[in-house]
Design a protein around this motif. Structure first.
Motif, PDB file in Angstrom:
ATOM      1  N   PRO A 269       0.285   0.747  -1.631  1.00  0.00           N
ATOM      2  CA  PRO A 269      -0.716   0.736  -0.556  1.00  0.00           C
ATOM      3  C   PRO A 269      -1.505  -0.562  -0.515  1.00  0.00           C
ATOM      4  N   VAL A 270      -1.890  -0.932   0.682  1.00  0.00           N
ATOM      5  CA  VAL A 270      -2.811  -2.060   0.832  1.00  0.00           C
ATOM      6  C   VAL A 270      -4.228  -1.510   0.811  1.00  0.00           C
TER       7      VAL A 270
ATOM      8  N   PHE B 195      -0.358   6.360  13.782  1.00  0.00           N
ATOM      9  CA  PHE B 195       0.249   5.357  12.931  1.00  0.00           C
ATOM     10  C   PHE B 195       1.729   5.314  13.262  1.00  0.00           C
ATOM     11  N   PHE B 196       2.359   4.213  12.905  1.00  0.00           N
ATOM     12  CA  PHE B 196       3.781   4.055  13.178  1.00  0.00           C
ATOM     13  C   PHE B 196       4.420   3.341  12.001  1.00  0.00           C
ATOM     14  N   VAL B 197       5.719   3.443  11.922  1.00  0.00           N
ATOM     15  CA  VAL B 197       6.471   2.806  10.850  1.00  0.00           C
ATOM     16  C   VAL B 197       7.228   1.629  11.430  1.00  0.00           C
ATOM     17  N   GLU B 198       7.095   0.496  10.782  1.00  0.00           N
ATOM     18  CA  GLU B 198       7.804  -0.719  11.174  1.00  0.00           C
ATOM     19  C   GLU B 198       8.631  -1.165   9.967  1.00  0.00           C
ATOM     20  N   ILE B 199       9.908  -1.390  10.179  1.00  0.00           N
ATOM     21  CA  ILE B 199      10.767  -1.858   9.094  1.00  0.00           C
ATOM     22  C   ILE B 199      10.638  -3.374   9.016  1.00  0.00           C
ATOM     23  N   ILE B 200      10.209  -3.837   7.853  1.00  0.00           N
ATOM     24  CA  ILE B 200      10.061  -5.270   7.597  1.00  0.00           C
ATOM     25  C   ILE B 200      10.962  -5.585   6.410  1.00  0.00           C
ATOM     26  N   GLY B 201      12.118  -6.190   6.699  1.00  0.00           N
ATOM     27  CA  GLY B 201      13.112  -6.394   5.640  1.00  0.00           C
ATOM     28  C   GLY B 201      13.616  -5.041   5.186  1.00  0.00           C
ATOM     29  N   LYS B 202      13.379  -4.730   3.906  1.00  0.00           N
ATOM     30  CA  LYS B 202      13.787  -3.434   3.367  1.00  0.00           C
ATOM     31  C   LYS B 202      12.593  -2.528   3.114  1.00  0.00           C
ATOM     32  N   ILE B 203      11.439  -2.918   3.622  1.00  0.00           N
ATOM     33  CA  ILE B 203      10.211  -2.158   3.418  1.00  0.00           C
ATOM     34  C   ILE B 203       9.859  -1.423   4.701  1.00  0.00           C
TER      35      ILE B 203
ATOM     36  N   GLU C 169      -6.416   7.128   3.296  1.00  0.00           N
ATOM     37  CA  GLU C 169      -5.925   7.858   2.126  1.00  0.00           C
ATOM     38  C   GLU C 169      -4.914   8.927   2.537  1.00  0.00           C
ATOM     39  N   GLU C 170      -5.200   9.636   3.618  1.00  0.00           N
ATOM     40  CA  GLU C 170      -4.297  10.682   4.103  1.00  0.00           C
ATOM     41  C   GLU C 170      -2.926  10.109   4.441  1.00  0.00           C
ATOM     42  N   VAL C 171      -2.902   8.973   5.105  1.00  0.00           N
ATOM     43  CA  VAL C 171      -1.633   8.344   5.478  1.00  0.00           C
ATOM     44  C   VAL C 171      -0.887   7.876   4.229  1.00  0.00           C
ATOM     45  N   VAL C 172      -1.600   7.311   3.251  1.00  0.00           N
ATOM     46  CA  VAL C 172      -0.964   6.892   2.005  1.00  0.00           C
ATOM     47  C   VAL C 172      -0.336   8.099   1.309  1.00  0.00           C
ATOM     48  N   LEU C 173      -1.057   9.213   1.249  1.00  0.00           N
ATOM     49  CA  LEU C 173      -0.531  10.412   0.601  1.00  0.00           C
ATOM     50  C   LEU C 173       0.690  10.964   1.339  1.00  0.00           C
ATOM     51  N   LEU C 174       0.664  10.926   2.661  1.00  0.00           N
ATOM     52  CA  LEU C 174       1.830  11.362   3.438  1.00  0.00           C
ATOM     53  C   LEU C 174       3.035  10.472   3.154  1.00  0.00           C
TER      54      LEU C 174
ATOM     55  N   ILE D 297     -17.418   4.424   8.447  1.00  0.00           N
ATOM     56  CA  ILE D 297     -16.366   4.026   7.505  1.00  0.00           C
ATOM     57  C   ILE D 297     -15.698   5.222   6.831  1.00  0.00           C
ATOM     58  N   GLY D 298     -16.470   6.281   6.546  1.00  0.00           N
ATOM     59  CA  GLY D 298     -15.947   7.431   5.816  1.00  0.00           C
ATOM     60  C   GLY D 298     -14.697   8.034   6.422  1.00  0.00           C
ATOM     61  N   PRO D 299     -14.725   8.434   7.688  1.00  0.00           N
ATOM     62  CA  PRO D 299     -13.529   9.042   8.290  1.00  0.00           C
ATOM     63  C   PRO D 299     -12.330   8.098   8.305  1.00  0.00           C
ATOM     64  N   ARG D 300     -12.572   6.812   8.461  1.00  0.00           N
ATOM     65  CA  ARG D 300     -11.470   5.847   8.494  1.00  0.00           C
ATOM     66  C   ARG D 300     -10.864   5.671   7.109  1.00  0.00           C
TER      67      ARG D 300
END
Length: 99
Positions: free
Chosen positions: A66-67, A9-17, A52-57, A44-47
């Motif tokens: 979260p979306v 995963f990567f982080v992209e700055i969109i405006g101030k988000i 969820e893991e990424v949201v928690l991080l 689907i389970g592992p994905r």
């Protein structure tokens, strides 16, 4: 693809988000074969757990809106569109947000 741990995963700055994103194969989530995958717990389970893991991080870093799992955007521009469409809602969730 068996394991989702190797999906970076990567982080992209969109405006101030800071949007946390991952590249996926769009055919996995659209088209005739996608429904079969969405009904297959082994696929689907592992994905869903990785989502969820990424949201928690991300929550360790600050507030997170979260979306829903399985939300797919065709481009970074498309990912920014909901942010542009709902600045009032984002202001309520993220005090001081002004795009």
């Amino acid at each position: 693809m068996g394991s989702t741990e190797n999906i970076p995963f990567f982080v992209e700055i969109i405006g101030k988000i800071a949007a946390v994103l991952a590249e996926v194969n769009i055919e996995d989530f659209t088209g005739p074969e996608s429904q079969k995958k969405m009904e297959n717990l082994a696929w689907i389970g592992p994905r869903a757990l990785r989502h969820e893991e990424v949201v928690l991080l991300a929550m360790e870093q600050g507030p997170v809106l979260p979306v829903r799992f399985g939300t797919v955007f065709s481009s970074l521009t498309a990912a920014a569109e909901p942010l542009d469409a709902a600045p009032g809602s984002l202001n309520e969730f993220f005090p001081g947000y002004h795009r």
